[in-house]
Scaffold this active site. Structure first.
Site, PDB file in Angstrom:
ATOM      1  N   HIS A  90      -1.110  10.989 -17.443  1.00  0.00           N
ATOM      2  CA  HIS A  90      -1.269  10.860 -18.891  1.00  0.00           C
ATOM      3  C   HIS A  90      -2.710  10.521 -19.285  1.00  0.00           C
ATOM      4  O   HIS A  90      -2.955  10.112 -20.414  1.00  0.00           O
ATOM      5  CB  HIS A  90      -0.303   9.818 -19.451  1.00  0.00           C
ATOM      6  CG  HIS A  90       1.130  10.243 -19.366  1.00  0.00           C
ATOM      7  ND1 HIS A  90       2.193   9.353 -19.333  1.00  0.00           N
ATOM      8  CD2 HIS A  90       1.692  11.474 -19.282  1.00  0.00           C
ATOM      9  CE1 HIS A  90       3.331  10.023 -19.236  1.00  0.00           C
ATOM     10  NE2 HIS A  90       3.042  11.311 -19.199  1.00  0.00           N
ATOM     11  N   ARG A 133       7.263   0.481 -26.520  1.00  0.00           N
ATOM     12  CA  ARG A 133       8.386   0.479 -27.455  1.00  0.00           C
ATOM     13  C   ARG A 133       9.269  -0.768 -27.380  1.00  0.00           C
ATOM     14  O   ARG A 133      10.221  -0.894 -28.129  1.00  0.00           O
ATOM     15  CB  ARG A 133       9.266   1.717 -27.210  1.00  0.00           C
ATOM     16  CG  ARG A 133       8.518   3.021 -27.428  1.00  0.00           C
ATOM     17  CD  ARG A 133       9.480   4.203 -27.344  1.00  0.00           C
ATOM     18  NE  ARG A 133       8.792   5.472 -27.376  1.00  0.00           N
ATOM     19  CZ  ARG A 133       8.353   6.070 -28.469  1.00  0.00           C
ATOM     20  NH1 ARG A 133       8.516   5.497 -29.637  1.00  0.00           N
ATOM     21  NH2 ARG A 133       7.742   7.235 -28.404  1.00  0.00           N
ATOM     22  N   ALA A 139       4.839   1.880 -16.958  1.00  0.00           N
ATOM     23  CA  ALA A 139       4.301   0.709 -17.660  1.00  0.00           C
ATOM     24  C   ALA A 139       4.698  -0.607 -17.021  1.00  0.00           C
ATOM     25  O   ALA A 139       3.965  -1.590 -17.106  1.00  0.00           O
ATOM     26  CB  ALA A 139       4.759   0.741 -19.121  1.00  0.00           C
ATOM     27  N   ILE A 144       8.109  -6.614 -10.367  1.00  0.00           N
ATOM     28  CA  ILE A 144       7.335  -5.763  -9.459  1.00  0.00           C
ATOM     29  C   ILE A 144       6.300  -6.574  -8.699  1.00  0.00           C
ATOM     30  O   ILE A 144       6.090  -6.369  -7.499  1.00  0.00           O
ATOM     31  CB  ILE A 144       6.699  -4.613 -10.250  1.00  0.00           C
ATOM     32  CG1 ILE A 144       7.809  -3.676 -10.745  1.00  0.00           C
ATOM     33  CG2 ILE A 144       5.701  -3.837  -9.407  1.00  0.00           C
ATOM     34  CD1 ILE A 144       7.393  -2.769 -11.867  1.00  0.00           C
ATOM     35  N   CYS A 178     -13.872  15.643 -25.658  1.00  0.00           N
ATOM     36  CA  CYS A 178     -13.955  16.446 -26.873  1.00  0.00           C
ATOM     37  C   CYS A 178     -12.760  17.384 -26.929  1.00  0.00           C
ATOM     38  O   CYS A 178     -12.471  18.097 -25.963  1.00  0.00           O
ATOM     39  CB  CYS A 178     -15.253  17.252 -26.895  1.00  0.00           C
ATOM     40  SG  CYS A 178     -15.360  18.397 -28.299  1.00  0.00           S
ATOM     41  N   ASP A 182      -4.301   2.719 -18.142  1.00  0.00           N
ATOM     42  CA  ASP A 182      -5.097   1.493 -18.141  1.00  0.00           C
ATOM     43  C   ASP A 182      -6.123   1.410 -17.011  1.00  0.00           C
ATOM     44  O   ASP A 182      -6.901   0.458 -16.947  1.00  0.00           O
ATOM     45  CB  ASP A 182      -4.192   0.260 -18.095  1.00  0.00           C
ATOM     46  CG  ASP A 182      -3.178   0.299 -16.949  1.00  0.00           C
ATOM     47  OD1 ASP A 182      -3.507   0.817 -15.862  1.00  0.00           O
ATOM     48  OD2 ASP A 182      -2.043  -0.197 -17.147  1.00  0.00           O
TER      49      ASP A 182
END
Length: 257
Positions: free
Chosen positions: A130, A42, A30, A247, A138, A113
């Site tokens: 992910h 989080r 992330a 970064i 479906c 993303d």
């Protein structure tokens, strides 16, 4: 995280590792997308911190069992994607430059993303471990298509659009809590880790398993490890170089020829 001008030695160490490398595997989390305006999940300003229902939506059992939850989720998506207007930042583009140099073996991302795609990373080099919010799938028959197709149906009045093939439940093509990873993607990631000469971990806490295992897998196979992350990770002790910086600031300097 430290200012970039205080990290000359760390940047130099990372460049010294990447410079002669020929097969670099990158793992991103992330942190690479926060400079694009995408919050983590989080943290204090995180998506799930501010909206607990969003975390519930990301839990497969809740999503499947609660039609009202699905309807609210589809409505939020139809009103505007959480990624709408978000663009790749210099960190994403630095990894495209690594590919242009002929050094990028595989880019594994924990993010959903699609900003690596938008930046120009090649499909054949990318593993979205992910999944992605740019498509839906479906849960019953596995049919998949661009997310916008489902959102058009929601805007036309289908509050919880079923699969047009089998009538099953649709959700974004992301991996939810309680949902297994795509084993072919995990296998590809582990094989890449065993084949690389450098593993570059960027913007990841390296605490989400099983994908965090690619770091020790690569290390055990003889690869050098470079970590670019604002906060310490459990694998800093394995790394030949650790750069605790922004970064967007650090990665272009590290990959530049």
């Amino acid at each position: 995280m430290r200012p970039i001008d205080e990290l000359t030695a760390e940047i130099a160490a990372a460049r010294a590792v990447l410079g002669p490398a020929e097969r670099i595997v990158v793992l991103t989390g992330a942190g690479i997308s926060t400079d694009s305006g995408i919050p983590d999940f989080r943290g204090p300003e995180g998506l799930w911190t501010k909206n607990p229902e969003a975390e519930k939506t990301a839990t497969l059992s809740s999503y499947v069992s609660d039609p009202e939850l699905r309807k609210r989720n589809w409505q939020r998506l139809a009103e505007g994607s959480m990624w709408e207007g978000k663009e790749p930042n210099p960190g994403h583009r630095a990894l495209v430059e690594l590919e242009r140099q002929g050094k990028l073996h595989t880019l594994i991302t924990q993010n959903v993303d699609s900003l690596h795609r938008a930046a120009g990373t090649s499909e054949e080099r990318l593993v979205e471990i992910h999944g992605t919010t740019s498509k839906f799938r479906c849960l019953d028959c596995g049919d998949t298509a661009p997310m916008e197709f489902a959102l058009e149906r929601v805007r036309a009045g289908e509050a919880d659009p079923p699969c047009r093939i089998c009538g099953g439940i649709l959700k974004s093509a992301t991996i939810s809590f309680g949902q297994n990873l795509v084993m072919a993607d995990l296998h590809r990631s582990e094989q890449a880790a065993m084949a690389c000469d450098v593993l570059l971990a960027v913007g990841s806490t390296l605490t989400v398993y099983p994908i965090a295992n690619v770091v020790p897998i690569a290390h055990q196979a003889g690869a050098q490890i470079v970590i670019v992350n604002a906060e310490p990770t459990p694998f800093d002790g394995l790394a030949a170089a650790v750069v605790p910086a922004s970064i967007s600031d650090a990665l272009p300097l590290i990959v530049a020829r």
